[in-house]
Write an enzyme that holds these catalytic residues in place. Structure first.
Site, short mmCIF file in Angstrom:
data_model
loop_
_atom_site.label_atom_id
_atom_site.label_comp_id
_atom_site.label_asym_id
_atom_site.label_seq_id
_atom_site.Cartn_x
_atom_site.Cartn_y
_atom_site.Cartn_z
CG ASP A 62 -2.28 0.57 0.98
OD1 ASP A 62 -2.38 1.45 0.11
OD2 ASP A 62 -3.24 0.16 1.66
CG ASP A 78 -9.56 1.72 -0.51
OD1 ASP A 78 -8.88 0.76 -0.95
OD2 ASP A 78 -9.14 2.50 0.36
C1 GLA Z 1 -5.78 1.65 2.23
C2 GLA Z 1 -6.14 0.55 1.26
C3 GLA Z 1 -7.22 -0.31 1.84
C4 GLA Z 1 -6.76 -0.88 3.18
C5 GLA Z 1 -6.34 0.24 4.10
C6 GLA Z 1 -5.70 -0.29 5.36
O1 GLA Z 1 -6.83 2.55 2.37
O2 GLA Z 1 -6.52 1.07 0.03
O3 GLA Z 1 -7.57 -1.35 0.97
O4 GLA Z 1 -5.70 -1.76 2.96
O5 GLA Z 1 -5.40 1.11 3.48
O6 GLA Z 1 -5.34 0.72 6.22
#
Ligand code: GLA
Length: 735
Positions: free
Chosen positions: A461, A527
């Site tokens: 990430d 997301d």
């Molecule tokens: C980001 C990612 C999510 C998740 C969160 C965890 O927002 O895009 O999918 O993994 O971090 O904190």
């Protein structure tokens, strides 16, 4: 590679070509677009003759040329291919060809390398055009400061480098992308006018509003029709995309299309002997609209040796199921349910490392938190494997929370100006991974855990923009070096752990580019698991990436990111068209929901070879006004041999027509003969009509034989769905 003395070099593959003439002092582009065929000397002569432009009023006293490396030295008033300076002066390039090499590729296409020596600033350019068998053209360059002639030479301060290709006047409409968290890759269109349309990315990653692919095409170009030219910059940091049209045109062409890395002032300063290598910009042309363009990119990506070759395991990601609630018993129950419904890979998301109970602490401390995981991750990882699944883990390696052991122990590893850092973003700063110690710490921490827990998959990430990416007492800019360091880190992990898969995530789809995908195995598109949004996000992410590289998860209702409620069937149908997964708490699903999910995972496994190996197609559905353009969508995947297809007829919103009328199923052969049926396992969509159409009623009961002339040409009536519904149509070639 052989030296070539040919005056004109044509690279040809898959119906497209680039023709370059070795004019002095700098070669010019005679043509980029449709393949002109095998040209005789006389025909090449004609192309060259017609490559000479008129001499214009109030203009340079010769016909303008659009060269492979446009600069002011040749009278080009547009964006130069590069500029810079030597300590405030003497920076103007004055280039002349020093060497040309050409190699044909027996599979189609080939490579031309043109070396240009600079008698101005002393920065030589080596430009490479590589036409892949898919017809996608990779353009890159290396700029090298010539060895010193005086004792104390100033460094050459490189301001900008972009590669540029010409496009004709009929390419008059621009398409690119924008977006935000949970709404990535939203298309935007405009008419091309005089001036420069530039998209600059200053986020240290392509961003949620990534331009992604800048396309110019004939008016009204769509998925299935129109001539389109496009560029993608394969770089995971700051980027520049542009299309430029000056009144005087670009030689005998009209506009210039280009891209490259956006360089920060002062970061690339070339001492004698030093080089700067651009990322590859991928250019493609299609006479078959956006689907033709997508097909070229998908073919390009699928031909890579590192392209995932084994079936993409169906994922369960723990994020929306448990968030930071890392309770072993709860997770073990989730693992059991995942195995029961047919999940093949279980990914533990954020929350497992030291001090990480919320998103305000812990980033940087990549050690399992004994307070939450007293026996380490083994009880979970072993259970996952015992239930026949792979184990994956979330990291955000390039980031650090001020509230972390790492930030306390190594404040000097945190990026930011000496005068003080700006605001945190999601409570975090960026780690300077160009610092060899910080880089080694990350490699060692991740490597240790991958080995200890037999991790098969990393979700990697990156949740903030890089602002003021400078470091050290002198505030040296490191935005470029940071990306190179990331690439080295990913490459080293891949070398050490063959088979390890990595997902590129950045608050969803904030780092989706072919640079990161050269060393990762899929992207997290967004997301947002709301299928209404996802239909659009996935269709446009698919403009560049084939479905097997795009994570698509079945999430809960109401969706956590939009609070929109949707039916299980629509969520499942939407998540089928990607690298599928689940992102919700299966332990709270009803028995009926679990049965549907189980049917869906079986369907995914059954159709995976088609979905991940076929040609993506999208129908052009017009409505009264743009607002309704994506109210109903028809998209699908058609096997390259034409033997099978799966279509999704989806409705995301209402529109004013009571019925759409006959719709052509894209990608089928008009002279073929097919059978069609409705796939019913996921549940049937609710309808905004009382019944029929008649052929569909039959297709609900089993295979219906229909000729290609009807499916692909005349079209078939499709039912009017209620909003938030989808119908899956399966097609097979009739015996
Ligand atoms: C980001 C990612 C999510 C998740 C969160 C965890 O927002 O895009 O999918 O993994 O971090 O904190």
């Amino acid at each position: 590679m052989a030296d070539s003395s040919a005056r004109v070099v044509a690279l040809r593959a898959a119906g497209t070509s680039l023709v370059v003439e070795m004019t002095e002092p700098v070669p010019r582009v005679l043509h980029w677009g449709a393949d002109l065929g095998e040209l005789s000397d006389a025909e090449l002569g004609a192309l060259s003759l017609t490559g000479e432009a008129a001499v214009l009023n109030s203009s340079i006293d010769c016909g303008r040329r659009f060269t492979v490396w446009p600069t002011e030295a040749e009278g080009w008033s547009g964006t130069p291919a590069h500029f810079g300076h030597l300590d405030g002066g003497a920076g103007a390039p004055r280039l002349a060809t020093s060497r040309v090499e050409h190699r044909a590729d027996p599979r189609g296409g080939g490579e031309v390398r043109i070396e240009l020596a600079d008698t101005g600033a002393g920065v030589d350019v080596a430009l490479t055009y590589r036409l892949e068998p898919s017809g996608v053209l990779g353009v890159s360059a290396e700029l090298t400061r010539r060895a010193a002639v005086d004792a104390d030479p100033a460094p050459y301060d490189l301001g900008q480098v972009v590669t540029l290709l010409p496009v004709p006047r009929r390419a008059s409409e621009v398409l690119d992308f924008t977006g935000k968290w949970s709404r990535e890759r939203s298309p935007q269109r405009r008419e091309l006018a005089h001036g420069t349309y530039t998209r600059e990315v200053r986020r240290g990653k392509p961003g949620l509003d990534s331009p992604y692919l800048l396309a110019v095409g004939t008016p009204g170009f769509g998925f299935r029709s129109g001539e389109v030219w496009a560029v993608h910059v394969a770089w995971s940091g700051d980027q520049r995309f542009l299309v430029e049209q000056l009144p005087e045109g670009a030689g005998v062409h009209a506009s210039a299309l280009g891209g490259g890395e956006l360089l920060r002032a002062g970061e690339v300063r070339l001492a004698p002997g030093e080089s700067y290598r651009t990322p590859v910009s991928w250019y493609a042309w299609s006479a078959a609209g956006l689907d033709g363009l997508a097909d070229r990119f998908h073919t390009l990506l699928r031909a890579r040796p590192q392209h995932p070759s084994r079936p993409r395991p169906l994922v369960l990601n723990s994020w929306e199921a448990v968030y930071f609630d890392h309770d072993l018993d709860r997770l073990l129950r989730l693992v059991d349910k995942a195995a029961e419904v047919g999940v093949e890979r279980f990914v533990l998301d954020d929350g497992w490392f030291l001090g990480r109970r919320a998103d305000n602490a812990g980033l940087g401390d990549w050690q399992v938190d004994p307070a939450v995981w007293p026996r380490g991750l083994s009880p979970l990882a072993d259970h996952v494997r015992a239930r026949g699944m792979e184990f994956g883990l979330w990291f955000e390696p390039e980031m650090v929370n001020p509230d972390s052991e790492l930030a306390r122990a190594h404040p000097d590893w945190v990026l930011g100006p000496a005068a003080g850092r700006g605001p945190t973003s999601r409570n975090q700063y960026v780690l300077d991974i160009t610092n060899p110690d910080a880089w080694a710490y990350l490699l060692d921490s991740i490597d240790t855990l991958v080995t200890a827990y037999g991790i098969a998959y990393l979700k990697w990430d990156h949740n903030r923009d890089l602002h003021e990416a400078v470091h050290g007492p002198a505030d040296r800019p490191v935005a470029h070096a940071q990306v190179r360091a990331l690439y080295r880190l990913l490459d080293t992990l891949k070398e050490r752990h063959p088979g390890l898969e990595i997902e590129s995530c950045a608050s969803g789809g904030g780092r989706v580019d072919l640079g990161v995908l050269a060393r990762t195995d899929r992207v997290w598109a967004s997301d947002c698991n709301d299928p209404v949004e996802r239909q659009s996000i996935q269709r446009w992410t698919g403009q560049l990436l084939p479905p097997e590289l795009v994570g698509a998860h079945f999430g809960p209702s109401p969706a956590h990111t939009t609070h929109r409620e949707t039916d299980v069937s629509f969520r499942l149908a939407t998540a089928l068209f990607g690298h599928a997964g689940i992102e919700q708490d299966l332990t709270s699903c009803t028995g009926e929901e679990l049965a549907r999910i189980t049917a869906w995972t079986a369907m995914y496994r059954e159709l995976r070879p088609l979905l991940h190996g076929g040609r993506t197609v999208r129908a052009d559905l017009t409505g009264p006004g743009d607002a309704q353009r994506e109210a109903r969508l028809l998209h699908g995947v058609v096997a390259y041999d034409g033997s099978a297809a799966l279509y999704c007829w989806a409705r995301t919103a209402t529109s004013t027509e009571a019925q759409y009328g006959r719709v052509q199923l894209p990608g089928l052969a008009a002279d073929g003969s097919y059978e069609v049926r409705v796939r019913t396992e996921l549940g049937l969509p609710s309808l905004h009509q009382t019944g029929g159409p008649a052929w569909l009623t039959e297709a609900l009961a089993g295979w219906v034989r229909l000729p290609g002339a009807v499916l692909a040409e005349a079209g078939v009536p499709l039912p009017t769905l209620n909003p938030g519904q989808a119908l899956l149509l399966e097609v097979r070639r009739a015996a």
